[in-house]
Design a protein around this motif. Sequence first.
Motif, PDB file in Angstrom:
ATOM      1  N   GLU A 104      27.470  34.431  28.588  1.00  0.00           N
ATOM      2  CA  GLU A 104      27.569  34.023  27.254  1.00  0.00           C
ATOM      3  C   GLU A 104      26.390  33.274  26.917  1.00  0.00           C
ATOM      4  OE1 GLU A 104      30.255  30.162  25.618  1.00  0.00           O
ATOM      5  OE2 GLU A 104      31.109  30.804  27.245  1.00  0.00           O
ATOM      6  N   LEU A 105      25.454  32.605  27.742  1.00  0.00           N
ATOM      7  CA  LEU A 105      24.454  32.099  27.066  1.00  0.00           C
ATOM      8  C   LEU A 105      23.556  33.185  26.654  1.00  0.00           C
ATOM      9  CD1 LEU A 105      22.497  29.752  27.058  1.00  0.00           C
ATOM     10  CD2 LEU A 105      21.836  30.112  29.452  1.00  0.00           C
ATOM     11  N   ALA A 106      23.449  34.198  27.496  1.00  0.00           N
ATOM     12  CA  ALA A 106      22.693  35.378  26.988  1.00  0.00           C
ATOM     13  C   ALA A 106      22.775  35.894  25.717  1.00  0.00           C
ATOM     14  CB  ALA A 106      22.524  36.320  28.034  1.00  0.00           C
ATOM     15  N   GLN A 107      24.277  35.965  25.577  1.00  0.00           N
ATOM     16  CA  GLN A 107      24.596  36.767  24.147  1.00  0.00           C
ATOM     17  C   GLN A 107      24.609  35.693  23.112  1.00  0.00           C
ATOM     18  OE1 GLN A 107      28.757  37.461  25.304  1.00  0.00           O
ATOM     19  NE2 GLN A 107      28.455  39.731  25.519  1.00  0.00           N
ATOM     20  N   GLU A 108      24.713  34.111  23.519  1.00  0.00           N
ATOM     21  CA  GLU A 108      24.198  33.384  22.282  1.00  0.00           C
ATOM     22  C   GLU A 108      23.064  33.440  21.952  1.00  0.00           C
ATOM     23  OE1 GLU A 108      24.025  28.462  22.671  1.00  0.00           O
ATOM     24  OE2 GLU A 108      25.829  29.456  23.665  1.00  0.00           O
ATOM     25  N   HIS A 109      22.115  33.621  22.580  1.00  0.00           N
ATOM     26  CA  HIS A 109      20.638  33.796  22.330  1.00  0.00           C
ATOM     27  C   HIS A 109      20.179  34.891  21.592  1.00  0.00           C
ATOM     28  CE1 HIS A 109      19.701  29.779  23.530  1.00  0.00           C
ATOM     29  NE2 HIS A 109      20.365  29.856  24.725  1.00  0.00           N
ATOM     30  N   ILE A 110      20.568  36.209  22.446  1.00  0.00           N
ATOM     31  CA  ILE A 110      20.287  37.479  21.962  1.00  0.00           C
ATOM     32  C   ILE A 110      20.753  37.967  20.557  1.00  0.00           C
ATOM     33  CG2 ILE A 110      21.822  39.003  23.098  1.00  0.00           C
ATOM     34  CD1 ILE A 110      18.033  39.680  22.664  1.00  0.00           C
ATOM     35  N   ARG A 111      21.973  37.480  20.251  1.00  0.00           N
ATOM     36  CA  ARG A 111      22.811  37.979  19.060  1.00  0.00           C
ATOM     37  C   ARG A 111      21.723  37.622  17.758  1.00  0.00           C
ATOM     38  NH1 ARG A 111      29.010  37.443  20.990  1.00  0.00           N
ATOM     39  NH2 ARG A 111      29.042  39.367  22.020  1.00  0.00           N
ATOM     40  N   PRO A 112      21.610  36.328  17.762  1.00  0.00           N
ATOM     41  CA  PRO A 112      20.774  35.878  16.376  1.00  0.00           C
ATOM     42  C   PRO A 112      19.528  36.535  16.349  1.00  0.00           C
ATOM     43  CG  PRO A 112      21.775  33.922  17.766  1.00  0.00           C
ATOM     44  CD  PRO A 112      21.975  35.201  18.488  1.00  0.00           C
ATOM     45  N   VAL A 113      18.632  36.721  17.353  1.00  0.00           N
ATOM     46  CA  VAL A 113      17.322  37.348  17.468  1.00  0.00           C
ATOM     47  C   VAL A 113      17.516  38.713  16.991  1.00  0.00           C
ATOM     48  CG1 VAL A 113      15.468  37.987  19.088  1.00  0.00           C
ATOM     49  CG2 VAL A 113      16.635  35.735  19.444  1.00  0.00           C
TER      50      VAL A 113
END
Length: 66
Positions: free
Chosen positions: A23-32
């Motif tokens: 969840e943390l990884a997806q939270e950061h990678i999607r906006p990037v």
Amino acid sequence: MSNRRRSATVRSVPDQTPEQLLELAQEHIRPVIDRLNEAEAEDELRVISKQLTRLSFRAQPLPSDK
């Protein structure tokens, strides 16, 4: 000159479940990725895509000896 890569590996990380880490990884990678798309940064997106492909191979479970 500081070595950022080394300092990042030394940092203490609280215990998290695999689901929380995903969840943390997806939270950061999607906006990037969204921002790179908006900036039409195709080369940078290609680099990320290649890195994710390599990671997916590393994440494959090892075959069991049955």
